[in-house]
Scaffold this motif. Structure first.
Motif, PDB file in Angstrom:
ATOM      1  N   SER A 100       0.831  -1.210   0.000  1.00  0.00           N
ATOM      2  CA  SER A 100       0.000   0.000   0.000  1.00  0.00           C
ATOM      3  C   SER A 100       0.860   1.253   0.000  1.00  0.00           C
ATOM      4  O   SER A 100       1.899   1.308   0.673  1.00  0.00           O
ATOM      5  CB  SER A 100      -0.918   0.012   1.227  1.00  0.00           C
ATOM      6  N   LYS A 101       0.431   2.257  -0.750  1.00  0.00           N
ATOM      7  CA  LYS A 101       1.059   3.567  -0.713  1.00  0.00           C
ATOM      8  C   LYS A 101       0.316   4.400   0.318  1.00  0.00           C
ATOM      9  O   LYS A 101      -0.753   4.951   0.043  1.00  0.00           O
ATOM     10  CB  LYS A 101       1.024   4.208  -2.096  1.00  0.00           C
ATOM     11  N   ASN A 102       0.870   4.421   1.523  1.00  0.00           N
ATOM     12  CA  ASN A 102       0.222   5.043   2.675  1.00  0.00           C
ATOM     13  C   ASN A 102       1.268   5.353   3.725  1.00  0.00           C
ATOM     14  O   ASN A 102       2.441   4.966   3.599  1.00  0.00           O
ATOM     15  CB  ASN A 102      -0.837   4.094   3.259  1.00  0.00           C
ATOM     16  N   ASP A 103       0.847   5.999   4.764  1.00  0.00           N
ATOM     17  CA  ASP A 103       1.677   6.172   5.946  1.00  0.00           C
ATOM     18  C   ASP A 103       1.613   4.876   6.756  1.00  0.00           C
ATOM     19  O   ASP A 103       0.530   4.439   7.144  1.00  0.00           O
ATOM     20  CB  ASP A 103       1.183   7.357   6.777  1.00  0.00           C
ATOM     21  N   GLU A 104       2.759   4.275   7.025  1.00  0.00           N
ATOM     22  CA  GLU A 104       2.791   2.950   7.635  1.00  0.00           C
ATOM     23  C   GLU A 104       2.144   2.924   9.018  1.00  0.00           C
ATOM     24  O   GLU A 104       1.274   2.085   9.291  1.00  0.00           O
ATOM     25  CB  GLU A 104       4.233   2.442   7.738  1.00  0.00           C
ATOM     26  N   ASP A 105       2.544   3.824   9.901  1.00  0.00           N
ATOM     27  CA  ASP A 105       2.008   3.815  11.266  1.00  0.00           C
ATOM     28  C   ASP A 105       0.497   4.032  11.266  1.00  0.00           C
ATOM     29  O   ASP A 105      -0.241   3.326  11.966  1.00  0.00           O
ATOM     30  CB  ASP A 105       2.690   4.892  12.110  1.00  0.00           C
ATOM     31  N   LEU A 106       0.035   4.971  10.487  1.00  0.00           N
ATOM     32  CA  LEU A 106      -1.396   5.261  10.431  1.00  0.00           C
ATOM     33  C   LEU A 106      -2.169   4.073   9.865  1.00  0.00           C
ATOM     34  O   LEU A 106      -3.235   3.710  10.378  1.00  0.00           O
ATOM     35  CB  LEU A 106      -1.646   6.506   9.579  1.00  0.00           C
ATOM     36  N   ALA A 107      -1.637   3.460   8.813  1.00  0.00           N
ATOM     37  CA  ALA A 107      -2.334   2.338   8.181  1.00  0.00           C
ATOM     38  C   ALA A 107      -2.455   1.152   9.131  1.00  0.00           C
ATOM     39  O   ALA A 107      -3.522   0.537   9.248  1.00  0.00           O
ATOM     40  CB  ALA A 107      -1.606   1.924   6.909  1.00  0.00           C
ATOM     41  N   VAL A 125       1.449 -11.760   6.946  1.00  0.00           N
ATOM     42  CA  VAL A 125       2.793 -12.270   7.236  1.00  0.00           C
ATOM     43  C   VAL A 125       3.872 -11.241   6.900  1.00  0.00           C
ATOM     44  O   VAL A 125       5.023 -11.392   7.324  1.00  0.00           O
ATOM     45  CB  VAL A 125       3.070 -13.575   6.471  1.00  0.00           C
ATOM     46  N   ALA A 126       3.525 -10.227   6.125  1.00  0.00           N
ATOM     47  CA  ALA A 126       4.491  -9.183   5.769  1.00  0.00           C
ATOM     48  C   ALA A 126       3.725  -7.959   5.287  1.00  0.00           C
ATOM     49  O   ALA A 126       2.552  -8.050   4.908  1.00  0.00           O
ATOM     50  CB  ALA A 126       5.440  -9.675   4.678  1.00  0.00           C
ATOM     51  N   HIS A 127       4.392  -6.833   5.313  1.00  0.00           N
ATOM     52  CA  HIS A 127       3.779  -5.626   4.752  1.00  0.00           C
ATOM     53  C   HIS A 127       4.858  -4.665   4.276  1.00  0.00           C
ATOM     54  O   HIS A 127       5.963  -4.625   4.816  1.00  0.00           O
ATOM     55  CB  HIS A 127       2.879  -4.929   5.779  1.00  0.00           C
ATOM     56  N   ARG A 128       4.531  -3.946   3.232  1.00  0.00           N
ATOM     57  CA  ARG A 128       5.341  -2.824   2.761  1.00  0.00           C
ATOM     58  C   ARG A 128       4.365  -1.675   2.517  1.00  0.00           C
ATOM     59  O   ARG A 128       3.626  -1.664   1.532  1.00  0.00           O
ATOM     60  CB  ARG A 128       6.097  -3.176   1.472  1.00  0.00           C
ATOM     61  N   ILE A 129       4.342  -0.763   3.453  1.00  0.00           N
ATOM     62  CA  ILE A 129       3.439   0.389   3.386  1.00  0.00           C
ATOM     63  C   ILE A 129       4.314   1.623   3.307  1.00  0.00           C
ATOM     64  O   ILE A 129       4.869   2.091   4.306  1.00  0.00           O
ATOM     65  CB  ILE A 129       2.508   0.435   4.612  1.00  0.00           C
ATOM     66  N   ASN A 130       4.502   2.123   2.099  1.00  0.00           N
ATOM     67  CA  ASN A 130       5.382   3.270   1.861  1.00  0.00           C
ATOM     68  C   ASN A 130       5.054   3.851   0.486  1.00  0.00           C
ATOM     69  O   ASN A 130       4.020   3.518  -0.094  1.00  0.00           O
ATOM     70  CB  ASN A 130       6.863   2.853   1.964  1.00  0.00           C
ATOM     71  N   TRP A 131       5.939   4.671  -0.033  1.00  0.00           N
ATOM     72  CA  TRP A 131       5.662   5.341  -1.309  1.00  0.00           C
ATOM     73  C   TRP A 131       6.554   4.839  -2.430  1.00  0.00           C
ATOM     74  O   TRP A 131       6.626   5.443  -3.492  1.00  0.00           O
ATOM     75  CB  TRP A 131       5.803   6.860  -1.138  1.00  0.00           C
ATOM     76  N   PRO A 133       7.693   2.062  -5.433  1.00  0.00           N
ATOM     77  CA  PRO A 133       6.933   1.259  -6.398  1.00  0.00           C
ATOM     78  C   PRO A 133       6.540  -0.088  -5.804  1.00  0.00           C
ATOM     79  O   PRO A 133       7.349  -0.739  -5.124  1.00  0.00           O
ATOM     80  CB  PRO A 133       7.927   1.091  -7.560  1.00  0.00           C
ATOM     81  N   LYS A 134       5.316  -0.501  -6.054  1.00  0.00           N
ATOM     82  CA  LYS A 134       4.822  -1.740  -5.446  1.00  0.00           C
ATOM     83  C   LYS A 134       5.579  -2.972  -5.928  1.00  0.00           C
ATOM     84  O   LYS A 134       5.708  -3.959  -5.188  1.00  0.00           O
ATOM     85  CB  LYS A 134       3.327  -1.881  -5.695  1.00  0.00           C
ATOM     86  N   ALA A 135       6.078  -2.935  -7.155  1.00  0.00           N
ATOM     87  CA  ALA A 135       6.861  -4.069  -7.646  1.00  0.00           C
ATOM     88  C   ALA A 135       8.146  -4.234  -6.838  1.00  0.00           C
ATOM     89  O   ALA A 135       8.544  -5.355  -6.500  1.00  0.00           O
ATOM     90  CB  ALA A 135       7.182  -3.883  -9.127  1.00  0.00           C
ATOM     91  N   ASP A 136       8.807  -3.129  -6.500  1.00  0.00           N
ATOM     92  CA  ASP A 136      10.018  -3.186  -5.678  1.00  0.00           C
ATOM     93  C   ASP A 136       9.691  -3.725  -4.290  1.00  0.00           C
ATOM     94  O   ASP A 136      10.435  -4.542  -3.724  1.00  0.00           O
ATOM     95  CB  ASP A 136      10.656  -1.803  -5.555  1.00  0.00           C
ATOM     96  N   ASN A 137       8.585  -3.265  -3.739  1.00  0.00           N
ATOM     97  CA  ASN A 137       8.175  -3.738  -2.417  1.00  0.00           C
ATOM     98  C   ASN A 137       7.843  -5.223  -2.436  1.00  0.00           C
ATOM     99  O   ASN A 137       8.141  -5.955  -1.488  1.00  0.00           O
ATOM    100  CB  ASN A 137       6.968  -2.941  -1.932  1.00  0.00           C
ATOM    101  N   LEU A 138       7.204  -5.675  -3.507  1.00  0.00           N
ATOM    102  CA  LEU A 138       6.847  -7.091  -3.587  1.00  0.00           C
ATOM    103  C   LEU A 138       8.088  -7.959  -3.720  1.00  0.00           C
ATOM    104  O   LEU A 138       8.158  -9.045  -3.131  1.00  0.00           O
ATOM    105  CB  LEU A 138       5.894  -7.332  -4.746  1.00  0.00           C
ATOM    106  N   LYS A 139       9.075  -7.493  -4.472  1.00  0.00           N
ATOM    107  CA  LYS A 139      10.334  -8.235  -4.570  1.00  0.00           C
ATOM    108  C   LYS A 139      10.977  -8.384  -3.194  1.00  0.00           C
ATOM    109  O   LYS A 139      11.518  -9.443  -2.860  1.00  0.00           O
ATOM    110  CB  LYS A 139      11.289  -7.521  -5.530  1.00  0.00           C
ATOM    111  N   ALA A 140      10.911  -7.338  -2.390  1.00  0.00           N
ATOM    112  CA  ALA A 140      11.484  -7.388  -1.044  1.00  0.00           C
ATOM    113  C   ALA A 140      10.735  -8.385  -0.169  1.00  0.00           C
ATOM    114  O   ALA A 140      11.342  -9.126   0.616  1.00  0.00           O
ATOM    115  CB  ALA A 140      11.458  -5.993  -0.413  1.00  0.00           C
ATOM    116  N   ILE A 141       9.411  -8.430  -0.285  1.00  0.00           N
ATOM    117  CA  ILE A 141       8.614  -9.377   0.492  1.00  0.00           C
ATOM    118  C   ILE A 141       8.946 -10.808   0.079  1.00  0.00           C
ATOM    119  O   ILE A 141       9.101 -11.701   0.933  1.00  0.00           O
ATOM    120  CB  ILE A 141       7.113  -9.085   0.326  1.00  0.00           C
ATOM    121  N   CYS A 142       9.064 -11.057  -1.218  1.00  0.00           N
ATOM    122  CA  CYS A 142       9.394 -12.397  -1.702  1.00  0.00           C
ATOM    123  C   CYS A 142      10.760 -12.842  -1.177  1.00  0.00           C
ATOM    124  O   CYS A 142      10.941 -14.004  -0.798  1.00  0.00           O
ATOM    125  CB  CYS A 142       9.362 -12.434  -3.230  1.00  0.00           C
ATOM    126  N   ALA A 143      11.716 -11.925  -1.144  1.00  0.00           N
ATOM    127  CA  ALA A 143      13.036 -12.251  -0.600  1.00  0.00           C
ATOM    128  C   ALA A 143      12.947 -12.544   0.889  1.00  0.00           C
ATOM    129  O   ALA A 143      13.591 -13.475   1.398  1.00  0.00           O
ATOM    130  CB  ALA A 143      14.005 -11.102  -0.865  1.00  0.00           C
TER     131      ALA A 143
END
Length: 404
Positions: A100-107, A125-131, A133-143
């Protein structure tokens, strides 16, 4: 069938002997595709999902938490139904992650405090809530989860984000959500990428295993070397023969495991039972550590195929990707080498059949002192071989006691 108003059409039957309506034929096709994907191990293990206008109605950063639609009347009730369906999928072992593209603490606070939410932060099991690109965040989650991108289903209401994901990570599955939020749940249920043939105990434990992996990675940072880190895990391996209690899991692992799989040979349950019946071994490998309760994580198939006890052959060796990186990979090979030596065999032979996905498994025979031969074959001379199972790893062997 409930998705179709009408299953048969007398007019179509009269014209061309079509047994079903177009709608029912499409639904049947989806189900058959899903079954094929499930059998071949190509279905999703993780759903990476957006927040705004996907898990709830509205945009958190613009509208504020109090104005978000969840529960109550339409459209809030459609999001609650959608969350309920996602929750049920976790019970089948399909994990959830937030993109999600959001503020992490608020979300995160909103997820846990917003009335009528079915899902909480503990369901992911994981989250990337920041600004980013979602593809970059998903790669990080997969790793982080040691999960292949092809086992991820991306769910987002924004068609631009969906197209970007397709372009950036082509292996990721993308669910096209309809514009009407009332159709979200139907679209998810009918998605062939989430088809499940059977739910094993290990499926139910998968989400807990992903969370345990995060704890392990965090714990690893406290150690300066791998040996002391592995020792701290208090790991155990269990070896047992194929039986009624583990056969479904063994069949699932053999037909779904791609990354740590030396040959990616596929077998039916009937084939596995035949292997056992002819005197060869189908070894089911279990594991546990201080973070993870015992579960079956791998299979080792051994052909004791020579009457003169020249060579024992490793037909298949595979481990669940969730347990890689814990120092367990070489132990089953060392264990087998010791068994073969005790049975007076002269060699152990293995084979690497390279695939697009199994790069992590290709060095296992090199790591266990096999010598490379022609045709992808590897040979281990047992005459001077001293098996070396790590001292910090406890082995419980239910097989050699029965058969050696």
């Amino acid at each position: 069938i409930a998705d179709c108003k009408k299953v048969s059409d007398n007019r179509l039957w009269s014209i061309g002997r079509y047994p079903y309506t177009k709608d029912f034929s499409n639904l049947l096709s989806q189900r058959l595709i899903g079954l094929t994907l499930a059998v071949s191990g190509q279905t999703a293990k993780l759903i990476a999902i957006d927040l705004d206008n996907t898990l709830w109605g509205g945009i958190l950063g613009d509208d504020g938490a109090a104005a978000l639609a969840i529960g109550g009347d339409y459209p809030g009730n459609t999001f609650k139904t959608f969350q309920t369906t996602l929750k049920r999928l976790t019970e089948r072992g399909i994990a959830l992650a937030i993109l999600s593209k959001n503020d992490e603490d608020l979300a995160l606070k909103t997820i846990d405090r917003l009335p009528n939410m079915v899902l909480t932060s503990q369901d992911f099991v994981a989250h990337r809530i920041n600004w980013l690109p979602k593809a970059d965040n998903l790669k990080a989650i997969c790793a982080e989860l040691n999960l292949s991108e092809k086992h991820v289903l991306f769910v987002d209401d924004n068609p631009t984000e969906r197209e970007y994901m397709r372009q950036a990570l082509p292996a990721v599955k993308v669910l096209d959500l309809p514009q009407d939020t009332a159709e979200y749940t139907r679209a998810l249920i009918n998605c062939p990428w989430i088809t499940t043939l059977a739910v094993t105990d290990e499926d139910k434990m998968r989400i807990k295993a992903y969370k345990s992996r995060k704890k392990i990675l965090k714990d690893k940072k406290l150690f300066s070397d791998n040996k002391n880190f592995f020792k701290s895990l208090e790991s155990q391996l269990f070896f047992e023969r194929l039986n009624d209690g583990n056969s479904q899991r063994a069949h699932q692992l053999i037909n779904k495991t791609n990354q740590y799989n030396v040959t990616t040979k596929r077998y039916s349950l009937t084939n596995l039972n035949k292997i056992e019946a002819q005197g060869d071994w189908v070894v089911v490998i279990g594991a546990q550590d201080k973070f993870t309760s015992r579960e079956n994580i791998g299979v080792l198939i051994v052909n004791w195929n020579t009457t003169d006890k020249q060579s024992a052959t490793i037909d298949s060796y595979l481990l669940s990707c969730r347990f890689l990186g814990r120092g367990l990979e070489t132990a089953p090979i060392h264990w087998l080498a010791q068994i073969a030596k005790n049975k007076n065999y002269k060699f152990v032979t293995g084979q690497i059949i390279e695939t697009v996905s199994n790069e992590p498994a290709r060095k296992i025979f090199q790591q266990t002192k096999f010598k490379k031969a022609q045709g992808g074959k590897w040979h281990l001379d047992l005459s001077n071989y001293m098996p070396s199972i790590p001292e910090w790893l406890k082995i419980t062997d239910y097989i050699s006691k029965e058969r050696v």
